[in-house]
Design a protein around this motif. Structure first.
Motif, PDB file in Angstrom:
ATOM      1  N   VAL A  51       0.875  -1.170   0.000  1.00  0.00           N
ATOM      2  CA  VAL A  51       0.000   0.000   0.000  1.00  0.00           C
ATOM      3  C   VAL A  51       0.914   1.222   0.000  1.00  0.00           C
ATOM      4  CG1 VAL A  51      -1.801   1.268   1.209  1.00  0.00           C
ATOM      5  CG2 VAL A  51      -1.806  -1.237   1.245  1.00  0.00           C
ATOM      6  N   ILE A  52       0.815   2.024  -1.040  1.00  0.00           N
ATOM      7  CA  ILE A  52       1.714   3.178  -1.200  1.00  0.00           C
ATOM      8  C   ILE A  52       0.941   4.467  -0.998  1.00  0.00           C
ATOM      9  CG2 ILE A  52       3.290   4.374  -2.751  1.00  0.00           C
ATOM     10  CD1 ILE A  52       3.623   1.799  -4.310  1.00  0.00           C
ATOM     11  N   ALA A 105      -1.309  12.669  -8.157  1.00  0.00           N
ATOM     12  CA  ALA A 105      -1.739  11.710  -9.179  1.00  0.00           C
ATOM     13  C   ALA A 105      -0.722  11.567 -10.306  1.00  0.00           C
ATOM     14  CB  ALA A 105      -3.087  12.140  -9.756  1.00  0.00           C
ATOM     15  N   LYS A 106       0.159  12.564 -10.440  1.00  0.00           N
ATOM     16  CA  LYS A 106       1.185  12.490 -11.491  1.00  0.00           C
ATOM     17  C   LYS A 106       2.180  11.361 -11.231  1.00  0.00           C
ATOM     18  CE  LYS A 106       0.925  17.409 -12.603  1.00  0.00           C
ATOM     19  NZ  LYS A 106       1.641  18.698 -12.636  1.00  0.00           N
ATOM     20  N   ALA A 107       2.242  10.886  -9.995  1.00  0.00           N
ATOM     21  CA  ALA A 107       3.170   9.806  -9.671  1.00  0.00           C
ATOM     22  C   ALA A 107       2.598   8.433 -10.009  1.00  0.00           C
ATOM     23  CB  ALA A 107       3.532   9.857  -8.184  1.00  0.00           C
ATOM     24  N   ILE A 108       1.297   8.369 -10.271  1.00  0.00           N
ATOM     25  CA  ILE A 108       0.678   7.067 -10.544  1.00  0.00           C
ATOM     26  C   ILE A 108       1.276   6.390 -11.774  1.00  0.00           C
ATOM     27  CG2 ILE A 108      -1.491   5.920 -11.157  1.00  0.00           C
ATOM     28  CD1 ILE A 108      -2.935   7.881  -9.332  1.00  0.00           C
ATOM     29  N   PRO A 109       1.458   7.097 -12.889  1.00  0.00           N
ATOM     30  CA  PRO A 109       2.096   6.434 -14.041  1.00  0.00           C
ATOM     31  C   PRO A 109       3.503   5.935 -13.751  1.00  0.00           C
ATOM     32  CG  PRO A 109       1.019   8.468 -14.720  1.00  0.00           C
ATOM     33  CD  PRO A 109       1.010   8.462 -13.232  1.00  0.00           C
ATOM     34  N   ILE A 110       4.205   6.611 -12.844  1.00  0.00           N
ATOM     35  CA  ILE A 110       5.553   6.166 -12.471  1.00  0.00           C
ATOM     36  C   ILE A 110       5.478   4.817 -11.772  1.00  0.00           C
ATOM     37  CG2 ILE A 110       7.601   6.719 -11.097  1.00  0.00           C
ATOM     38  CD1 ILE A 110       6.926   9.666 -11.458  1.00  0.00           C
ATOM     39  N   VAL A 111       4.510   4.688 -10.843  1.00  0.00           N
ATOM     40  CA  VAL A 111       4.325   3.412 -10.145  1.00  0.00           C
ATOM     41  C   VAL A 111       3.895   2.339 -11.141  1.00  0.00           C
ATOM     42  CG1 VAL A 111       3.055   2.215  -8.334  1.00  0.00           C
ATOM     43  CG2 VAL A 111       3.706   4.616  -8.014  1.00  0.00           C
ATOM     44  N   GLN A 112       2.973   2.714 -12.018  1.00  0.00           N
ATOM     45  CA  GLN A 112       2.409   1.753 -12.963  1.00  0.00           C
ATOM     46  C   GLN A 112       3.449   1.231 -13.952  1.00  0.00           C
ATOM     47  OE1 GLN A 112      -0.981   3.350 -15.064  1.00  0.00           O
ATOM     48  NE2 GLN A 112      -2.047   1.391 -14.895  1.00  0.00           N
ATOM     49  N   SER A 113       4.476   2.028 -14.223  1.00  0.00           N
ATOM     50  CA  SER A 113       5.514   1.593 -15.150  1.00  0.00           C
ATOM     51  C   SER A 113       6.452   0.557 -14.527  1.00  0.00           C
ATOM     52  CB  SER A 113       6.339   2.803 -15.606  1.00  0.00           C
ATOM     53  OG  SER A 113       7.079   3.360 -14.532  1.00  0.00           O
ATOM     54  N   ARG A 114       6.328   0.356 -13.216  1.00  0.00           N
ATOM     55  CA  ARG A 114       7.242  -0.555 -12.525  1.00  0.00           C
ATOM     56  C   ARG A 114       6.549  -1.759 -11.899  1.00  0.00           C
ATOM     57  NH1 ARG A 114       9.248   4.361 -12.871  1.00  0.00           N
ATOM     58  NH2 ARG A 114      11.485   4.777 -12.646  1.00  0.00           N
ATOM     59  N   ILE A 115       5.259  -1.563 -11.574  1.00  0.00           N
ATOM     60  CA  ILE A 115       4.555  -2.640 -10.883  1.00  0.00           C
ATOM     61  C   ILE A 115       3.068  -2.545 -11.200  1.00  0.00           C
ATOM     62  CG2 ILE A 115       4.266  -1.242  -8.797  1.00  0.00           C
ATOM     63  CD1 ILE A 115       4.492  -3.755  -7.141  1.00  0.00           C
ATOM     64  N   LYS A 116       2.381  -3.672 -11.158  1.00  0.00           N
ATOM     65  CA  LYS A 116       0.940  -3.697 -11.408  1.00  0.00           C
ATOM     66  C   LYS A 116       0.205  -2.978 -10.278  1.00  0.00           C
ATOM     67  CE  LYS A 116      -2.993  -6.861 -11.521  1.00  0.00           C
ATOM     68  NZ  LYS A 116      -3.428  -8.266 -11.370  1.00  0.00           N
ATOM     69  N   ILE A 117      -0.711  -2.075 -10.642  1.00  0.00           N
ATOM     70  CA  ILE A 117      -1.542  -1.380  -9.666  1.00  0.00           C
ATOM     71  C   ILE A 117      -2.910  -2.064  -9.630  1.00  0.00           C
ATOM     72  CG2 ILE A 117      -2.699   0.785  -9.061  1.00  0.00           C
ATOM     73  CD1 ILE A 117      -0.416   2.301 -10.311  1.00  0.00           C
ATOM     74  N   SER A 118      -3.267  -2.613  -8.469  1.00  0.00           N
ATOM     75  CA  SER A 118      -4.531  -3.342  -8.346  1.00  0.00           C
ATOM     76  C   SER A 118      -5.675  -2.453  -7.883  1.00  0.00           C
ATOM     77  CB  SER A 118      -4.373  -4.508  -7.365  1.00  0.00           C
ATOM     78  OG  SER A 118      -3.935  -4.035  -6.112  1.00  0.00           O
ATOM     79  N   ALA A 119      -5.367  -1.292  -7.258  1.00  0.00           N
ATOM     80  CA  ALA A 119      -6.418  -0.382  -6.796  1.00  0.00           C
ATOM     81  C   ALA A 119      -5.831   1.006  -6.586  1.00  0.00           C
ATOM     82  CB  ALA A 119      -7.047  -0.887  -5.497  1.00  0.00           C
ATOM     83  N   ILE A 120      -6.698   2.028  -6.761  1.00  0.00           N
ATOM     84  CA  ILE A 120      -6.302   3.424  -6.559  1.00  0.00           C
ATOM     85  C   ILE A 120      -7.368   4.095  -5.710  1.00  0.00           C
ATOM     86  CG2 ILE A 120      -5.860   5.654  -7.662  1.00  0.00           C
ATOM     87  CD1 ILE A 120      -4.951   4.156 -10.139  1.00  0.00           C
ATOM     88  N   GLU A 121      -6.932   4.808  -4.685  1.00  0.00           N
ATOM     89  CA  GLU A 121      -7.873   5.510  -3.800  1.00  0.00           C
ATOM     90  C   GLU A 121      -7.439   6.962  -3.637  1.00  0.00           C
ATOM     91  OE1 GLU A 121      -9.676   5.331   0.757  1.00  0.00           O
ATOM     92  OE2 GLU A 121      -8.134   3.906   0.106  1.00  0.00           O
ATOM     93  N   GLN A 122      -8.352   7.886  -3.990  1.00  0.00           N
ATOM     94  CA  GLN A 122      -8.097   9.301  -3.766  1.00  0.00           C
ATOM     95  C   GLN A 122      -8.870   9.744  -2.535  1.00  0.00           C
ATOM     96  OE1 GLN A 122      -9.337  12.031  -6.835  1.00  0.00           O
ATOM     97  NE2 GLN A 122      -8.160  13.732  -5.986  1.00  0.00           N
ATOM     98  N   VAL A 123      -8.189  10.428  -1.633  1.00  0.00           N
ATOM     99  CA  VAL A 123      -8.794  10.854  -0.371  1.00  0.00           C
ATOM    100  C   VAL A 123      -9.061  12.353  -0.432  1.00  0.00           C
ATOM    101  CG1 VAL A 123      -8.520  11.003   2.124  1.00  0.00           C
ATOM    102  CG2 VAL A 123      -7.568   9.050   0.868  1.00  0.00           C
ATOM    103  N   ILE A 124     -10.338  12.721  -0.369  1.00  0.00           N
ATOM    104  CA  ILE A 124     -10.731  14.126  -0.325  1.00  0.00           C
ATOM    105  C   ILE A 124     -11.467  14.332   0.993  1.00  0.00           C
ATOM    106  CG2 ILE A 124     -12.056  15.972  -1.403  1.00  0.00           C
ATOM    107  CD1 ILE A 124      -9.734  15.071  -3.087  1.00  0.00           C
TER     108      ILE A 124
END
Length: 350
Positions: A6-7, A112-131
């Motif tokens: 969980v990142i 959110a700009k960091a999400i593609p960086i994570v996705q380029s290295r490892i599979k992302i199984s879920a994304i949660e935005q906290v507002i």
């Protein structure tokens, strides 16, 4: 069973500002980070996102998942440095934990700009935005405003408009106030904004930069040309204010007669600047600009004589047309002759 991490993403390194170095890996280290953050940023959406990520981690752990939690920050410097720092840290985390998939938790559009960086290295199984405590639209609006304000002060191409134009207006207002010309302040402000919009809209500033890089002479002559036009417009305004009643012929004479010398000088200066630039580089095409200079001067005198005839009500047309015809014939003949000379020279050279 797949190992999951969980990142929590903090791309602008708010954690670093309160003394938390990332990556923060593991339950105990994360718990300490949250305790530290609770003293400084308890009402911040970043803190709530940290807690949300930690709660997600604990829920998955209770369900028997093989899971680990990580806080990763970028940098509070430039956007590029933030992404580079985040990339380096995510590589370290992956090398240490060897995860198979990730769950990403973030709170702002910047993160959110960091999400593609994570996705380029490892599979992302879920994304949660906290507002938290704000509507999504409101928060994103504030983020956009803050982003553009930062760019307006830090990036040269934006600061020219957002700082340069208001600064110029303040200077002009101050000068006109000192000279007791407050009557002109309103028109000057409108004219300054209008000129700035034209310059930016037509990308004249970019063209001037290219001219400056290629020829300093052209920039200097362009400035002189603009100053000449401005002086002409101011002179016309002063002339019109001094005359209350005039006939149509007088009005035409005053407007054209006042502006013509300044506009002619402006055009001659521009063509002369191009000619000088070509002379410096020994360009044979210099005669093109010299012909334009001569043509402009001839046209000026023809129009000036025409205006004088109108104001005296002595316009016959014959003399003016004769002068115009002779001048045109001479210029056109010179252009044709010089074109043959230029072509023959290039032919011999080839």
């Amino acid at each position: 069973m797949a190992r999951t991490i969980v990142i929590y993403i903090d791309i602008d390194d708010d954690l670093g500002e309160i003394g938390i170095e990332t990556p923060v890996i593991g339950e105990e280290a994360v718990r300490k980070a949250i305790d530290t953050a609770s003293e400084y940023m308890v009402y911040d959406s970043d803190f709530n996102s940290m807690v949300a990520a930690f709660n997600t981690y604990k829920r998955l752990k209770r369900e028997g998942e093989d899971v680990e939690i990580v806080f990763i920050a970028g940098s509070n410097k430039s956007e590029l440095e933030a992404q580079l720092a985040f990339s380096s840290k995510i590589d370290d985390v992956i090398e240490k934990l060897h995860p198979d998939q990730a769950i990403v938790v973030y709170d702002s559009p910047e993160d959110a700009k960091a999400i593609p960086i994570v996705q380029s290295r490892i599979k992302i199984s879920a994304i949660e935005q906290v507002i938290v405590e704000q509507h999504r639209g409101v928060e994103e609006t504030y983020m956009l405003i803050g982003r553009y304000l930062k760019r307006a002060f830090s990036e040269e191409k934006f600061s020219r408009i957002f700082l340069g134009v208001p600064g110029l207006i303040f200077v002009l207002v101050g000068i006109f106030s000192l000279l007791d010309l407050s009557y002109y302040i309103g028109p000057v402000i409108l004219a300054t904004i209008g000129v700035a919009m034209i310059i930016r809209g037509l990308r004249i500033d970019e063209q001037l930069e290219k001219w400056w890089e290629n020829s300093v002479i052209m920039v200097i002559t362009s400035v002189i040309s603009i100053i000449s036009v401005i002086i002409g417009l101011v002179s016309l305004d002063l002339e019109l204010q001094s005359i209350r009643i005039m006939t149509l012929n007088q009005g035409i004479y005053i407007v054209l007669g006042t502006l013509l010398p300044y506009f002619t000088f402006s055009i001659v200066v521009l063509f002369s600047g191009k000619a000088i630039s070509k002379a410096v580089y020994r360009d044979i095409r210099i005669w093109h600009d010299l012909i334009k200079v001569v043509s402009t001067i001839f046209l000026y005198y023809v129009i000036f004589d025409f205006l004088n005839e109108i104001i005296r009500n002595q316009f016959l047309g014959g003399e003016t047309l004769f002068t115009l015809a002779i001048s045109s014939a001479v210029i056109i003949s010179s252009y044709i002759a010089l074109s043959f000379v230029e072509k023959s020279k290039f032919t011999k050279t080839g």
